[in-house]
Design a protein around this motif. Structure first.
Motif, short mmCIF file in Angstrom:
data_model
loop_
_atom_site.label_atom_id
_atom_site.label_comp_id
_atom_site.label_asym_id
_atom_site.label_seq_id
_atom_site.Cartn_x
_atom_site.Cartn_y
_atom_site.Cartn_z
N GLY A 331 -6.43 -29.36 55.39
CA GLY A 331 -5.56 -28.23 55.13
C GLY A 331 -4.64 -28.41 53.95
N VAL A 332 -4.89 -29.45 53.13
CA VAL A 332 -3.98 -29.77 52.02
C VAL A 332 -3.98 -28.68 50.96
N ASN A 333 -5.14 -28.13 50.65
CA ASN A 333 -5.22 -27.15 49.57
C ASN A 333 -4.38 -25.91 49.87
N VAL A 334 -4.53 -25.37 51.08
CA VAL A 334 -3.76 -24.18 51.44
C VAL A 334 -2.28 -24.51 51.60
N GLN A 335 -1.98 -25.73 52.03
CA GLN A 335 -0.58 -26.16 52.16
C GLN A 335 0.10 -26.18 50.80
N LEU A 336 -0.58 -26.70 49.80
CA LEU A 336 0.00 -26.76 48.44
C LEU A 336 0.15 -25.38 47.84
N ALA A 337 -0.83 -24.51 48.10
CA ALA A 337 -0.74 -23.14 47.61
C ALA A 337 0.50 -22.47 48.19
N GLY A 338 0.76 -22.72 49.47
CA GLY A 338 1.96 -22.17 50.10
C GLY A 338 3.23 -22.70 49.47
N MET A 339 3.23 -23.99 49.10
CA MET A 339 4.41 -24.57 48.45
C MET A 339 4.69 -23.90 47.11
N LEU A 340 3.63 -23.59 46.38
CA LEU A 340 3.81 -22.99 45.05
C LEU A 340 4.47 -21.62 45.12
N VAL A 341 4.11 -20.82 46.14
CA VAL A 341 4.68 -19.47 46.24
C VAL A 341 5.84 -19.40 47.21
N GLY A 342 6.12 -20.52 47.90
CA GLY A 342 7.24 -20.54 48.84
C GLY A 342 6.99 -19.72 50.08
N ARG A 343 5.73 -19.60 50.50
CA ARG A 343 5.37 -18.84 51.69
C ARG A 343 4.33 -19.62 52.49
N GLU A 344 4.30 -19.40 53.79
CA GLU A 344 3.26 -20.00 54.61
C GLU A 344 2.00 -19.15 54.51
N ILE A 345 0.86 -19.80 54.28
CA ILE A 345 -0.39 -19.09 54.07
C ILE A 345 -1.38 -19.40 55.19
N GLU A 346 -2.01 -18.36 55.71
CA GLU A 346 -3.10 -18.51 56.68
C GLU A 346 -4.38 -18.02 56.03
N VAL A 347 -5.46 -18.80 56.18
CA VAL A 347 -6.75 -18.39 55.64
C VAL A 347 -7.58 -17.81 56.78
N TRP A 348 -8.08 -16.59 56.55
CA TRP A 348 -8.89 -15.89 57.55
C TRP A 348 -10.31 -15.70 57.01
N ARG A 349 -11.25 -15.81 57.93
CA ARG A 349 -12.65 -15.62 57.57
C ARG A 349 -12.97 -14.14 57.47
N GLU A 350 -13.54 -13.74 56.35
CA GLU A 350 -13.91 -12.34 56.15
C GLU A 350 -15.30 -12.09 56.74
N ALA A 351 -15.42 -11.02 57.48
CA ALA A 351 -16.72 -10.67 58.07
C ALA A 351 -17.56 -9.95 57.04
N SER A 352 -18.72 -10.49 56.76
CA SER A 352 -19.63 -9.85 55.81
C SER A 352 -20.43 -8.78 56.52
N LYS A 353 -20.99 -7.80 55.76
CA LYS A 353 -21.73 -6.68 56.35
C LYS A 353 -22.96 -7.17 57.08
N GLY A 354 -23.58 -8.20 56.58
CA GLY A 354 -24.79 -8.70 57.22
C GLY A 354 -24.53 -9.36 58.55
N ASP A 355 -23.27 -9.67 58.84
CA ASP A 355 -22.92 -10.36 60.08
C ASP A 355 -22.41 -9.41 61.14
N THR A 356 -22.57 -8.09 60.95
CA THR A 356 -21.96 -7.12 61.85
C THR A 356 -22.43 -7.32 63.28
N ALA A 357 -23.75 -7.44 63.44
CA ALA A 357 -24.27 -7.60 64.81
C ALA A 357 -23.78 -8.89 65.42
N GLU A 358 -23.74 -9.95 64.57
CA GLU A 358 -23.27 -11.24 65.08
C GLU A 358 -21.81 -11.19 65.44
N GLU A 359 -21.03 -10.45 64.63
CA GLU A 359 -19.59 -10.35 64.89
C GLU A 359 -19.33 -9.63 66.21
#
Length: 428
Positions: A331-359
């Motif tokens: 989680g270091v990369n997202v932690q550092l990105a948060g430090m740069l902007v001074g905000r806590e960042i959460e990374v969410w997985r985007e659902a692709s159209k091809g995964d609709t049935a699976e989702e």
């Protein structure tokens, strides 16, 4: 008292003072005079009728006691009769009301008094030395100090400057994994100077401070030193990774290329200094969304939700196969990105159209706090999993258990329990 011993004692005291080169001459004169007047007051009850003349160069001190000539003496330390004056001086020019001055020998203080003078002088010398060290290093906070290791301990290492002043690098200010030995040359930033219980100033050096990395860039990149490129923000997880956001004031200069150098020639020295800490140099932007996007490289960002207020968590949506890149190891990369902007960042997985049935067949982790699912998962565990981009059951099951434990900072027993609970949901 032995006159020779008396003379040596005082000359030694003066010698200590004269050899302290950081003490201004007016300060020296004032302190020496004050020390003698203090002892005079202790010996005679008052120093009002005494004059002290100090010769710093010769290491001598002349003391004069002034008497008022009176008919009848009430205070023998400040008054004298005309007969005594004529007898002592052998002169007839004095009259009642005049002032008569007598030279006061050092022996008048006695052995104890002279020792007190010497001790007070040495004490005042030490106080001035401490004040000078404090002032000097307080003005240097934020500068890089280079010196040799004098001593190593488990909790800190000790360096000495050219004047023998002690500087400390506590364990928490050392890059993880660093090992020092005596006589090693070390660079660190002067972080703070404190007076602790009126002892010698405690000077703290740091190798983990973001400012240390910034100063190293200033030393290695001439364009930064010249003001053509500015380091806007530095974020570090010492020993792991760092991100440095830079901006150029000259359109002809590529700030990233200038900082990295030809074939990495400039940044390689900084990386070695920081024990192979990975350093990402990115283009600064006052647009927080753009800065986050650049900071999460090499992960590809699909969308960013900054929330409604400055205290809200920033939600970054990324394609499923890009999430791991954006979050980074542990989680270091997202932690550092948060430090740069001074905000806590959460990374969410985007659902692709091809995964609709699976989702549709997938289940959000939040559902597993509901007892209707049978065995439940604690909310704090779900929060840890979501912080690394795993917000559904299948996204958790897609990650290797050991990697999951490492990235989410969970023990293997907890991870195995979670996998068992989630796997049961998809059993026929």
């Amino acid at each position: 008292m032995d006159k020779k011993e008396e003379k040596i004692t005082l000359i030694d005291a003066f010698k200590d003072f004269k050899e302290e080169k950081n003490i201004d001459r007016p300060v020296m004169m004032g302190v020496l005079k004050d020390v003698f007047l203090t002892q005079i007051a202790k010996t005679y009850g008052s120093s009002d009728n005494f004059d002290v003349i100090v010769n710093v160069d010769k290491g001598t001190c002349e003391i004069y006691q002034n008497f008022e000539i009176v008919d009848e003496v009430e205070n023998p330390n400040a008054e004298i009769t005309l007969d005594e004056v004529r007898k002592e001086s052998g002169e007839d020019d004095y009259e009642v009301g005049d002032t008569y001055t007598r030279t006061l020998p050092m022996s008048a203080f006695g052995r104890r008094g002279i020792l007190n003078i010497r001790q007070n002088l040495q004490g005042r010398i030490m106080d001035i030395e401490k004040a000078n060290v404090y002032k000097t290093y307080s003005e240097r906070v934020g500068e890089i100090f280079t010196g040799e290791i004098y001593q190593t301990w488990s909790r800190e290492v000790l360096l000495l400057d050219e004047d023998g002043n002690e500087l400390h690098i506590p364990r928490e200010e050392q890059i993880p994994g660093e090992r020092f030995k005596k006589n090693d040359t070390v660079r660190a930033i002067i972080k703070s100077v404190e007076m602790r219980n009126n002892t010698t100033p405690y000077i703290t050096l740091s190798r983990t401070s973001p400012q240390f990395l910034e100063r190293l860039f200033e030393m290695e990149v001439p364009e930064i030193a010249d003001g053509l490129i500015t380091v806007k923000k530095v974020a570090r997880v010492p020993g792991e990774r760092a991100k440095v956001a830079v901006e150029s004031y000259d359109d002809r200069i590529d700030p990233i290329g200038a900082c990295i150098g030809v074939k990495g020639g400039r940044i390689i020295g900084i990386v070695r200094e920081l024990r192979n800490e990975n350093i990402d140099v990115i283009q600064w932007s006052s647009n927080p969304k753009l800065l986050i996007q650049r900071a999460l490289n090499p992960g590809r960002v699909s969308a960013i939700d900054m929330g409604e207020g400055p205290d809200d968590k920033v939600k970054v949506y990324m394609p499923a196969d890009e999430v791991n890149k954006g979050i980074g190891r542990g989680g270091v990369n997202v932690q550092l990105a948060g430090m740069l902007v001074g905000r806590e960042i959460e990374v969410w997985r985007e659902a692709s159209k091809g995964d609709t049935a699976e989702e549709e067949d997938d289940v959000a982790l939040e559902e597993f706090t509901n007892p209707e699912y049978g065995r439940t998962i604690d909310q704090w565990v779900i929060d840890k999993l979501k912080s690394i981009g795993c917000d559904t059951a299948k996204s958790v099951l897609a990650v290797d258990p050991e990697e999951l434990a490492n990235r989410a900072d969970l023990d293997m027993e907890t991870v195995n329990d979670v996998i068992d609970i989630l796997s049961a949901e998809f059993e026929d």
